[in-house]
Motif scaffolding. Structure first.
Motif, short mmCIF file in Angstrom:
data_model
loop_
_atom_site.label_atom_id
_atom_site.label_comp_id
_atom_site.label_asym_id
_atom_site.label_seq_id
_atom_site.Cartn_x
_atom_site.Cartn_y
_atom_site.Cartn_z
N ALA A 1 -8.50 80.30 27.63
CA ALA A 1 -8.29 78.91 27.18
C ALA A 1 -9.16 78.61 25.96
CB ALA A 1 -8.60 77.95 28.31
N ALA A 2 -10.43 79.01 26.01
CA ALA A 2 -11.32 78.75 24.89
C ALA A 2 -10.89 79.53 23.65
CB ALA A 2 -12.76 79.10 25.27
N LEU B 1 -14.52 74.14 30.05
CA LEU B 1 -15.68 74.18 30.94
C LEU B 1 -15.35 75.05 32.15
CD1 LEU B 1 -18.49 73.11 31.91
CD2 LEU B 1 -17.24 71.22 33.02
N LEU B 2 -16.25 75.96 32.49
CA LEU B 2 -16.12 76.80 33.69
C LEU B 2 -17.19 76.39 34.67
CD1 LEU B 2 -15.06 79.17 35.35
CD2 LEU B 2 -16.44 80.71 33.93
N LEU C 1 -18.04 87.77 27.87
CA LEU C 1 -16.62 87.47 27.69
C LEU C 1 -16.39 85.98 27.56
CD1 LEU C 1 -13.54 88.33 27.92
CD2 LEU C 1 -13.81 87.92 30.39
N VAL C 2 -16.96 85.21 28.48
CA VAL C 2 -16.71 83.76 28.51
C VAL C 2 -17.43 83.05 27.36
CG1 VAL C 2 -17.01 81.66 29.88
CG2 VAL C 2 -16.28 83.79 30.99
N ALA D 1 -2.83 76.76 30.03
CA ALA D 1 -3.58 75.50 30.11
C ALA D 1 -3.90 74.97 28.72
CB ALA D 1 -4.85 75.69 30.92
N ALA D 2 -4.27 75.87 27.82
CA ALA D 2 -4.56 75.44 26.45
C ALA D 2 -3.31 74.88 25.79
CB ALA D 2 -5.12 76.62 25.65
#
Length: 477
Positions: free
Chosen positions: A44-45, A52-53, A130-131, A437-438
């Protein structure tokens, strides 16, 4: 306020109406930082969504880190790697930093391993990088507490609990990567749980043993239960180890003289029941200690072994499954079907562990051959080179407009859940959910407005294995 819908206590406390701090700056919020949640947040990012996770523990990775599951499954179809994209990034990152790990026996692709062992500390850093490198924010030690609705179909906000107390978060789209489907269920999604009687598969409390004599292990009997000389057969018959009751035993080297064990079963487990999971953790740690002692007694390689760690999470195979816009069935799996909106493919066997402890080895008289045949009939496997498509619609809970699910709780029957719950497939469904979602966040949050064609094209651009569908059946709605 919704949540705790399965609480059977009669007493209730009415919460005083009050304002809580709120952060409404997000396009996408992902709840749960296991493999599905990590892939979802990163994807998504990566697509430009402010993401936000939220993770209840102090680490990302779920079963592969906090749960100490010692290797990944489900990367291949017997001929080639099919879990690609972010899943492939994770696989290659593990192998690049674990030079001592033996290659798989399957050349997929040629001379390359397909099912990596897991160094849990290394995997934590892989997921962190990764995130964060994708631009998402991580909030640890933050537990989903409730879901607030804006009408019947839209989640308005979620409440979480952390060191600030109760806090509220709002986004255009929410991704449920909790494994147990908490967010979707509390938002009112229809769910299934366990078999027709509500019985669920046992869990496994994974653990790590170190100071193992690797030469003796290589020369001695296999610890796998299907070896007739396995010490596990002796362990389950020894009354000194009453909590070792069945033959389930797998291990994998994860470091020098150090092996991870996905061994034993904790029966009658329910990860959606706090009392139950508390008892199960206590029992699982006790079991791990008995396995250490029993193996030290019955196998020379383990004579001086040391119990280095038990998982802070128990390996959970089954709780809720949401009912989505599509519903994969055993018939879909056996036909290796394709779908026009599929977002990944899976070929792992139908890995459904028996839920009844009455079939444990202490109370059964089955031979090894009978146990092997029972396992073959339960797990089933597709022919090499074939796989099942997972439709995007399996990620959309019926009746909810701005929620997607990813990972273990997507929409399938109980048998097919045994193949999609595997971590490689969870990475794939997470990546698809994050991209979708994005896309949805830029169009009023409607996850059904996402173009499957555009979603598939984006996934392919990031390396996903998505061959053109060979048939266009409609999975059960």
């Amino acid at each position: 306020m919704t949540g705790f819908t399965e609480d059977k206590r009669k007493a209730h406390y009415v919460i005083t109406q009050r304002a809580v701090p709120m952060d409404d700056s997000w396009d996408v919020i992902v709840v749960g930082g296991g493999p599905a949640g990590c892939a979802a947040a990163a994807a998504a990012a990566r697509e430009g969504a402010k993401t936000l996770l939220i993770e209840a523990t102090g680490m990302l990775g779920g079963m592969g880190t906090a749960g100490l599951v010692p290797w990944f499954c489900g990367y291949h179809d017997g001929e080639k790697i099919i879990a690609r994209g972010i899943a492939e990034h994770v696989r290659l990152a593990l192998y690049a930093n674990m030079p001592f790990v033996r290659e798989s026996r399957i050349d997929v692709p040629k001379n390359a391993p397909d099912s990596p062992a897991i160094d849990p500390e290394l995997l934590k850093r892989i997921y962190d990088d990764l995130v964060l490198s994708a631009g998402a924010r991580i909030l640890f030690h933050t537990q989903l507490a409730s879901v607030e609705m804006a009408g019947d179909a839209m989640v308005d906000a979620i409440l979480a609990a952390n060191k600030h107390g109760l806090v509220a978060f709002k986004a255009n789209v929410y991704i449920d990567a909790t494994g147990d489907g908490d967010l979707a269920a509390w938002a009112g999604a229809t769910v299934e749980k366990g078999d027709a009687n509500g019985a669920m598969q046992p869990g496994t409390h994974c653990f790590m043993l170190t100071n193992i004599d690797e030469q003796r292990l290589a020369q001695g009997p296999s610890v796998h239960c299907y070896d007739p000389d396995s010490p596990i057969w002796k362990c389950v018959k020894d009354d000194k180890y009453p909590d070792i009751i069945d033959l389930h035993s797998c291990l994998r080297k994860i470091g020098p003289r150090t092996f991870g064990f996905n061994t034993g079963h904790v029966f009658d487990i329910d990860n959606t029941d706090p009392d139950n999971i508390s008892r199960s953790l206590l029992h699982g740690r006790k079991m791990a200690g008995q396995y250490r002692d029993a193996l030290a007694e019955y196998h020379p390689a383990f004579a001086d072994c040391f119990l280095a760690a038990t998982g802070s999470l128990i390996g959970i195979r089954e709780t809720r499954r949401i009912v989505g816009d599509a519903y994969l069935t055993i018939e879909d799996y056996l036909a290796a079907r394709s779908f026009p909106d599929e977002i990944c493919r899976t070929a792992y066997g139908l890995d459904v562990h028996g839920s009844s402890k009455e079939n444990a080895i202490r109370t059964t008289h089955k031979t090894i051959d009978e146990l092997k045949e029972t396992n073959r009939q339960i797990t089933r496997n597709l022919k090499p080179g074939t796989s099942l498509g997972v439709p995007y619609r399996c990620l959309i809970p019926k009746g909810l407009n701005n929620v997607l699910v990813a990972g273990r709780c997507i929409s399938t029957d109980r048998r097919v859940n045994g193949t999609v719950r595997i971590m490689a497939c969870c990475l794939n469904t997470g990546e698809a959910a994050g991209i979708a979602a994005a896309m949805a966040a830029s169009s009023a949050g409607d996850v059904r407005a996402v173009s499957p064609h555009k979603l598939r094209a984006t996934l392919k651009a990031y390396g996903a294995y998505l061959p053109d569908p060979v048939n266009d059946p409609e999975p059960t709605a």
